[in-house]
Motif scaffolding. Structure first.
Motif, PDB file in Angstrom:
ATOM      1  N   SER A  33      38.635  77.448  26.863  1.00  0.00           N
ATOM      2  CA  SER A  33      38.084  78.268  25.912  1.00  0.00           C
ATOM      3  C   SER A  33      36.851  78.955  26.774  1.00  0.00           C
ATOM      4  O   SER A  33      37.547  80.406  26.762  1.00  0.00           O
ATOM      5  CB  SER A  33      37.454  78.224  24.167  1.00  0.00           C
ATOM      6  OG  SER A  33      36.515  77.283  24.748  1.00  0.00           O
ATOM      7  N   CYS A  34      36.654  78.374  27.799  1.00  0.00           N
ATOM      8  CA  CYS A  34      36.254  79.782  28.785  1.00  0.00           C
ATOM      9  C   CYS A  34      36.888  79.418  30.580  1.00  0.00           C
ATOM     10  O   CYS A  34      36.239  79.722  30.746  1.00  0.00           O
ATOM     11  CB  CYS A  34      35.265  78.687  28.748  1.00  0.00           C
ATOM     12  SG  CYS A  34      33.811  79.516  28.550  1.00  0.00           S
ATOM     13  N   GLU A  35      38.134  79.111  30.208  1.00  0.00           N
ATOM     14  CA  GLU A  35      38.989  78.754  31.307  1.00  0.00           C
ATOM     15  C   GLU A  35      40.173  80.319  31.317  1.00  0.00           C
ATOM     16  O   GLU A  35      40.878  80.383  30.571  1.00  0.00           O
ATOM     17  CB  GLU A  35      38.821  77.451  31.862  1.00  0.00           C
ATOM     18  CG  GLU A  35      37.823  77.159  31.952  1.00  0.00           C
ATOM     19  CD  GLU A  35      38.598  75.468  32.119  1.00  0.00           C
ATOM     20  OE1 GLU A  35      39.812  75.153  32.302  1.00  0.00           O
ATOM     21  OE2 GLU A  35      37.709  74.450  33.034  1.00  0.00           O
ATOM     22  N   LEU A  36      40.627  80.194  32.651  1.00  0.00           N
ATOM     23  CA  LEU A  36      41.967  81.557  32.742  1.00  0.00           C
ATOM     24  C   LEU A  36      42.290  81.358  34.094  1.00  0.00           C
ATOM     25  O   LEU A  36      42.075  81.724  35.162  1.00  0.00           O
ATOM     26  CB  LEU A  36      41.509  83.027  32.399  1.00  0.00           C
ATOM     27  CG  LEU A  36      42.535  84.047  32.395  1.00  0.00           C
ATOM     28  CD1 LEU A  36      43.129  83.510  31.252  1.00  0.00           C
ATOM     29  CD2 LEU A  36      42.039  85.081  31.774  1.00  0.00           C
ATOM     30  N   SER A  37      43.929  81.451  33.768  1.00  0.00           N
ATOM     31  CA  SER A  37      44.412  81.679  35.385  1.00  0.00           C
ATOM     32  C   SER A  37      45.504  82.491  35.351  1.00  0.00           C
ATOM     33  O   SER A  37      46.365  82.513  34.051  1.00  0.00           O
ATOM     34  CB  SER A  37      44.841  80.230  35.904  1.00  0.00           C
ATOM     35  OG  SER A  37      44.131  78.850  36.263  1.00  0.00           O
ATOM     36  N   VAL A  38      45.476  83.601  35.922  1.00  0.00           N
ATOM     37  CA  VAL A  38      46.528  84.513  35.867  1.00  0.00           C
ATOM     38  C   VAL A  38      46.832  84.475  37.482  1.00  0.00           C
ATOM     39  O   VAL A  38      46.344  84.408  38.353  1.00  0.00           O
ATOM     40  CB  VAL A  38      46.430  86.145  35.128  1.00  0.00           C
ATOM     41  CG1 VAL A  38      45.296  85.767  34.236  1.00  0.00           C
ATOM     42  CG2 VAL A  38      44.024  86.233  35.649  1.00  0.00           C
ATOM     43  N   CYS A 109      29.374  77.303  14.204  1.00  0.00           N
ATOM     44  CA  CYS A 109      29.263  78.822  14.169  1.00  0.00           C
ATOM     45  C   CYS A 109      29.090  79.256  15.516  1.00  0.00           C
ATOM     46  O   CYS A 109      28.548  79.173  16.735  1.00  0.00           O
ATOM     47  CB  CYS A 109      29.883  80.166  13.559  1.00  0.00           C
ATOM     48  SG  CYS A 109      28.281  80.615  13.220  1.00  0.00           S
ATOM     49  N   SER A 110      29.435  81.008  16.361  1.00  0.00           N
ATOM     50  CA  SER A 110      29.518  80.665  17.342  1.00  0.00           C
ATOM     51  C   SER A 110      28.978  82.796  17.450  1.00  0.00           C
ATOM     52  O   SER A 110      28.617  82.385  18.005  1.00  0.00           O
ATOM     53  CB  SER A 110      30.626  80.430  19.207  1.00  0.00           C
ATOM     54  OG  SER A 110      31.849  81.359  18.074  1.00  0.00           O
ATOM     55  N   ALA A 129      33.833  78.819  18.102  1.00  0.00           N
ATOM     56  CA  ALA A 129      34.629  78.319  19.542  1.00  0.00           C
ATOM     57  C   ALA A 129      36.113  78.045  19.506  1.00  0.00           C
ATOM     58  O   ALA A 129      36.667  78.572  20.603  1.00  0.00           O
ATOM     59  CB  ALA A 129      33.414  77.150  20.222  1.00  0.00           C
ATOM     60  N   SER A 130      36.464  77.687  17.989  1.00  0.00           N
ATOM     61  CA  SER A 130      37.539  76.925  18.090  1.00  0.00           C
ATOM     62  C   SER A 130      38.603  78.620  17.919  1.00  0.00           C
ATOM     63  O   SER A 130      40.335  77.648  17.878  1.00  0.00           O
ATOM     64  CB  SER A 130      37.708  76.038  16.909  1.00  0.00           C
ATOM     65  OG  SER A 130      37.503  76.845  15.529  1.00  0.00           O
TER      66      SER A 130
END
Length: 253
Positions: A33-38, A109-110, A129-130
């Protein structure tokens, strides 16, 4: 020529299916959830918000276990991509049953919002977070930063993380739309992407094309070897070698 038996057809289909899955899975990458690749403009941009840096050992996550922003009679608490932890200054308000209960309010919760209603502080779960999602702030400019949006059953909180390689600026205000959809902003070095050329570590169109051609060639050789061995009855050493190496069929002796 003898007709192929059902188990032979199943073997052929299974081998083809396995090779196809292997080829499809090869170029894919995972991320939390804290990662992204574009991929943009021939470069692969990787974001890893929770990765430690020399100045921030928890990445963009708050070392206190939560961020807190107060405006007028409302307060929001949130932690990016994780549940909140309160070692000090915990929320104290009513209706926190779905987010830890009155004794551990906010710890399950977040994102949490507190609004003063009729002299009482009432809490609402605004993010988990989910149920988080990460995307680019500007789809045409990945280096601008990312948005982390966290959901609960009815509410949400969107955190704009602008890239700032020099300093981390914590959120000091927020906006609200509807009954409980919140937006806040922070600037942080972890909001900056690490760009990698597709000609290097990224797959890119050239790497994808090479893998596709390799898979097609391997599938052609494998299917041809199985067809020759089982359907035509040609049991040469070359056919056995191919089947042993590609499929691991050691029971053909």
């Amino acid at each position: 020529m003898p007709a192929p038996r059902p188990q032979q057809l199943l073997l052929l289909l299974a081998a083809t299916w396995s090779l196809g899955l292997l080829c499809l899975a090869a170029p894919e990458g995972g991320g939390g959830s804290c990662e992204l690749s574009v991929e943009r403009g021939g470069a692969l941009y990787n974001f890893s918000l929770a990765a430690p840096t020399p100045a921030h050992r928890h990445g963009v996550l708050s070392e206190d276990g939560f961020y807190k922003v107060a405006m007028n009679d409302s307060v929001i608490w949130f932690q990016l991509c994780d549940q909140m932890i309160f070692n000090f200054d915990p929320p104290a308000c009513l209706h926190c049953e779905d987010c830890g209960g009155p004794l551990r309010c906010g710890t399950q919760c977040s994102g949490l919002a507190s609004n003063n209603i009729g002299g009482y502080d009432v809490c609402t779960t605004i993010g988990r977070a989910s149920g988080s999602h990460i995307s680019l702030i500007d789809d045409g400019n990945p280096q601008k930063g990312v948005i982390v949006k966290m959901f609960s059953s009815k509410c949400s909180i969107s955190v704009f993380i602008f890239c700032d390689s020099a300093v981390a600026q914590l959120p000091d205000k927020f906006t609200q739309s509807g009954s409980c959809d919140y937006v806040t902003i922070l600037r942080h070095p972890s909001g900056c992407a690490r760009s990698v050329s597709d000609a290097g570590n990224g797959w890119g169109w050239l790497g994808t094309s090479f893998i596709t051609i390799l898979c097609l060639l391997g599938g052609y050789i494998l299917i041809g070897a199985i067809y020759r061995y089982y359907f035509l009855g040609i049991h040469s050493v070359e056919v056995k070698l191919v089947l042993h190496k590609v499929v691991g069929l050691s029971f053909m002796e």
